[in-house]
Scaffold this motif. Sequence first.
Motif, PDB file in Angstrom:
ATOM      1  N   LEU A 281       0.990   0.912   6.706  1.00  0.00           N
ATOM      2  CA  LEU A 281       1.057   1.334   5.310  1.00  0.00           C
ATOM      3  C   LEU A 281       1.759   0.252   4.508  1.00  0.00           C
ATOM      4  O   LEU A 281       2.903  -0.095   4.788  1.00  0.00           O
ATOM      5  CB  LEU A 281       1.828   2.649   5.175  1.00  0.00           C
ATOM      6  CG  LEU A 281       2.098   3.122   3.743  1.00  0.00           C
ATOM      7  CD1 LEU A 281       0.806   3.591   3.081  1.00  0.00           C
ATOM      8  CD2 LEU A 281       3.140   4.239   3.719  1.00  0.00           C
ATOM      9  N   ILE A 282       1.054  -0.302   3.541  1.00  0.00           N
ATOM     10  CA  ILE A 282       1.670  -1.253   2.626  1.00  0.00           C
ATOM     11  C   ILE A 282       2.038  -0.500   1.352  1.00  0.00           C
ATOM     12  O   ILE A 282       1.239   0.298   0.853  1.00  0.00           O
ATOM     13  CB  ILE A 282       0.722  -2.434   2.315  1.00  0.00           C
ATOM     14  CG1 ILE A 282       1.470  -3.614   1.716  1.00  0.00           C
ATOM     15  CG2 ILE A 282      -0.429  -2.032   1.411  1.00  0.00           C
ATOM     16  CD1 ILE A 282       0.622  -4.900   1.634  1.00  0.00           C
ATOM     17  N   GLN A 283       3.280  -0.678   0.891  1.00  0.00           N
ATOM     18  CA  GLN A 283       3.699  -0.038  -0.357  1.00  0.00           C
ATOM     19  C   GLN A 283       3.877  -1.110  -1.432  1.00  0.00           C
ATOM     20  O   GLN A 283       4.524  -2.127  -1.205  1.00  0.00           O
ATOM     21  CB  GLN A 283       4.997   0.742  -0.203  1.00  0.00           C
ATOM     22  CG  GLN A 283       5.411   1.410  -1.521  1.00  0.00           C
ATOM     23  CD  GLN A 283       6.647   2.280  -1.426  1.00  0.00           C
ATOM     24  OE1 GLN A 283       6.758   3.278  -2.118  1.00  0.00           O
ATOM     25  NE2 GLN A 283       7.585   1.915  -0.580  1.00  0.00           N
ATOM     26  N   TYR A 284       3.268  -0.846  -2.582  1.00  0.00           N
ATOM     27  CA  TYR A 284       3.423  -1.716  -3.748  1.00  0.00           C
ATOM     28  C   TYR A 284       4.145  -0.902  -4.809  1.00  0.00           C
ATOM     29  O   TYR A 284       3.637   0.120  -5.283  1.00  0.00           O
ATOM     30  CB  TYR A 284       2.053  -2.183  -4.252  1.00  0.00           C
ATOM     31  CG  TYR A 284       2.096  -2.793  -5.632  1.00  0.00           C
ATOM     32  CD1 TYR A 284       2.612  -4.070  -5.827  1.00  0.00           C
ATOM     33  CD2 TYR A 284       1.621  -2.081  -6.736  1.00  0.00           C
ATOM     34  CE1 TYR A 284       2.657  -4.626  -7.106  1.00  0.00           C
ATOM     35  CE2 TYR A 284       1.661  -2.638  -8.010  1.00  0.00           C
ATOM     36  CZ  TYR A 284       2.179  -3.905  -8.182  1.00  0.00           C
ATOM     37  OH  TYR A 284       2.225  -4.445  -9.442  1.00  0.00           O
TER      38      TYR A 284
ATOM     39  N   VAL B 132      -2.796   6.678  -3.092  1.00  0.00           N
ATOM     40  CA  VAL B 132      -2.891   6.378  -1.663  1.00  0.00           C
ATOM     41  C   VAL B 132      -4.334   5.992  -1.393  1.00  0.00           C
ATOM     42  O   VAL B 132      -5.251   6.760  -1.708  1.00  0.00           O
ATOM     43  CB  VAL B 132      -2.496   7.600  -0.806  1.00  0.00           C
ATOM     44  CG1 VAL B 132      -2.659   7.282   0.684  1.00  0.00           C
ATOM     45  CG2 VAL B 132      -1.071   8.042  -1.109  1.00  0.00           C
ATOM     46  N   THR B 133      -4.547   4.824  -0.823  1.00  0.00           N
ATOM     47  CA  THR B 133      -5.926   4.384  -0.607  1.00  0.00           C
ATOM     48  C   THR B 133      -6.004   3.350   0.503  1.00  0.00           C
ATOM     49  O   THR B 133      -5.008   2.695   0.839  1.00  0.00           O
ATOM     50  CB  THR B 133      -6.527   3.816  -1.911  1.00  0.00           C
ATOM     51  OG1 THR B 133      -7.934   3.607  -1.738  1.00  0.00           O
ATOM     52  CG2 THR B 133      -5.873   2.504  -2.314  1.00  0.00           C
ATOM     53  N   ASN B 134      -7.191   3.207   1.095  1.00  0.00           N
ATOM     54  CA  ASN B 134      -7.443   2.184   2.103  1.00  0.00           C
ATOM     55  C   ASN B 134      -7.726   0.849   1.423  1.00  0.00           C
ATOM     56  O   ASN B 134      -7.607   0.717   0.213  1.00  0.00           O
ATOM     57  CB  ASN B 134      -8.622   2.599   2.986  1.00  0.00           C
ATOM     58  CG  ASN B 134      -8.264   3.733   3.938  1.00  0.00           C
ATOM     59  OD1 ASN B 134      -7.273   4.423   3.750  1.00  0.00           O
ATOM     60  ND2 ASN B 134      -9.074   3.923   4.960  1.00  0.00           N
ATOM     61  N   PHE B 135      -8.146  -0.132   2.216  1.00  0.00           N
ATOM     62  CA  PHE B 135      -8.498  -1.452   1.683  1.00  0.00           C
ATOM     63  C   PHE B 135     -10.024  -1.546   1.599  1.00  0.00           C
ATOM     64  O   PHE B 135     -10.731  -1.247   2.566  1.00  0.00           O
ATOM     65  CB  PHE B 135      -7.921  -2.551   2.573  1.00  0.00           C
ATOM     66  CG  PHE B 135      -6.417  -2.544   2.566  1.00  0.00           C
ATOM     67  CD1 PHE B 135      -5.715  -3.209   1.576  1.00  0.00           C
ATOM     68  CD2 PHE B 135      -5.707  -1.837   3.519  1.00  0.00           C
ATOM     69  CE1 PHE B 135      -4.326  -3.183   1.547  1.00  0.00           C
ATOM     70  CE2 PHE B 135      -4.325  -1.802   3.507  1.00  0.00           C
ATOM     71  CZ  PHE B 135      -3.628  -2.472   2.509  1.00  0.00           C
ATOM     72  N   HIS B 136     -10.515  -1.962   0.453  1.00  0.00           N
ATOM     73  CA  HIS B 136     -11.927  -1.802   0.119  1.00  0.00           C
ATOM     74  C   HIS B 136     -12.711  -3.106   0.170  1.00  0.00           C
ATOM     75  O   HIS B 136     -12.146  -4.199   0.209  1.00  0.00           O
ATOM     76  CB  HIS B 136     -12.042  -1.167  -1.262  1.00  0.00           C
ATOM     77  CG  HIS B 136     -11.302   0.123  -1.373  1.00  0.00           C
ATOM     78  ND1 HIS B 136     -11.711   1.269  -0.718  1.00  0.00           N
ATOM     79  CD2 HIS B 136     -10.151   0.455  -2.028  1.00  0.00           C
ATOM     80  CE1 HIS B 136     -10.854   2.239  -0.973  1.00  0.00           C
ATOM     81  NE2 HIS B 136      -9.904   1.785  -1.762  1.00  0.00           N
TER      82      HIS B 136
ATOM     83  N   SER C  96      -3.692   1.685   5.429  1.00  0.00           N
ATOM     84  CA  SER C  96      -3.529   2.373   4.156  1.00  0.00           C
ATOM     85  C   SER C  96      -2.564   1.639   3.227  1.00  0.00           C
ATOM     86  O   SER C  96      -1.838   0.733   3.634  1.00  0.00           O
ATOM     87  CB  SER C  96      -3.014   3.792   4.409  1.00  0.00           C
ATOM     88  OG  SER C  96      -2.941   4.533   3.218  1.00  0.00           O
ATOM     89  N   SER C  97      -2.566   2.076   1.975  1.00  0.00           N
ATOM     90  CA  SER C  97      -1.632   1.537   0.978  1.00  0.00           C
ATOM     91  C   SER C  97      -1.141   2.667   0.100  1.00  0.00           C
ATOM     92  O   SER C  97      -1.859   3.652  -0.138  1.00  0.00           O
ATOM     93  CB  SER C  97      -2.302   0.456   0.135  1.00  0.00           C
ATOM     94  OG  SER C  97      -3.362   0.995  -0.634  1.00  0.00           O
TER      95      SER C  97
END
Length: 407
Positions: free
Chosen positions: A37-40, A359-363, A401-402
């Motif tokens: 999980l990357i958090q921005y 919250v989303t995946n990498f597209h 995820s992010s």
Amino acid sequence: MTKIKEIEDIKLSDYEYTLPEEKIAKFPLENRSDSKLIQYCSQAISHHRFFEIPNFIPAGSMMVFNNTKVIPARLIFQRESGAKIEIFLLKPLYPSTIISEIMTNTSSVIWETFIGNLKKWRENEILQGQIIIHGKTEIINARIVDRSEKLVEFTWSGNKVPFVTIVEAAGEVPIPPYLNRKATIKDKTRYQTVYSKKEGAVAAPTAGLHFTEEVLQALEEKGVKKEFLTLHVSAGTFQPIKEENVAFHPMHSEQMVFTLETIINLASQKDKIIAVGTTSMRSLESLYWFGVRLGLEKSNLFEIPKLYPYSDFESLPDRTSSFEAILNYMKQNNLNEITGSTEIMIIPGYDFKVCDALVTNFHQPSSTLILLVAAFTKSNWRKIYNEALDKDYRFLSYGDSSLLWGN
């Protein structure tokens, strides 16, 4: 507010990136919440595991989930000659265009489809397949009613058997085409969220694939509220943008459903609203614009055209006022839920009205979903994606995820 003429200056080439094949997650992890999980947040990036996400969601926040359920939308029929015909369900047309209604229908149904090996399917030929339901053999028939539009009628032998049961018995899980593999038994459960409920999607709302019952319980114990909406994800989610001028891309329409209770809770929510997935974000923002149409245009048409939010409005309500307008409309018409459709195109310059985090995946590169992420994170989307690539994150549907906070 970005005007339509300004949107026409947004170029697809500015939202491309190189995605190596080895970065695409071809299979899910053994445990859903073990994903990275990357958090921005506040322009800073940090790295975690998904099961830690309750640590980053403030108490009192509301997380909104898409409870659509993926149907086995890929149906394979075999002709007497041995040739196989694949029918992929795209959009219901008869006896209803409402997905929940057609899935419970117990007689013939007609769908708009994609047909593989169409040239082998002769005019007026009825394809048949055998399926087992509750220990009994049933027959499912497929007949083309419009070859140019690829409209197919399905009938079946079982009395009072709903179409969803027929599809569950006859179909295959429609995993994304970029996985370049056949579906396995494991995909039947793993390409589905643990909270899926409403049958009708042909693609999973993949941001939700990381949640487990344990993670959901930890969020509840912290005081994070949960709400559910339904957006039936269509195959158009995989449609690449082919126009350099992204405003000319023909956005796919997707059907969404909100209950009265959910809208009441959204209207009263004063703290953060966090969309779980791009489908939830598109639905929530579309709901806001429906409230705008009710208030400004006196229109009860719950259809949001792709560029409607970029119109030249003199003034706009806040999210609470918009949702209250919808509540008034529902109460006046004695409605417990509303069904609508959206083509909304969220691209850089969009002014977010509802969502505080995503919250989303990498597209995929050059996709509508990358444009949505770029709109939400402003110019920092590339920094986030480069960091994920450098740290060996897994991309796309079964990837990592992010958690992205709005600026």
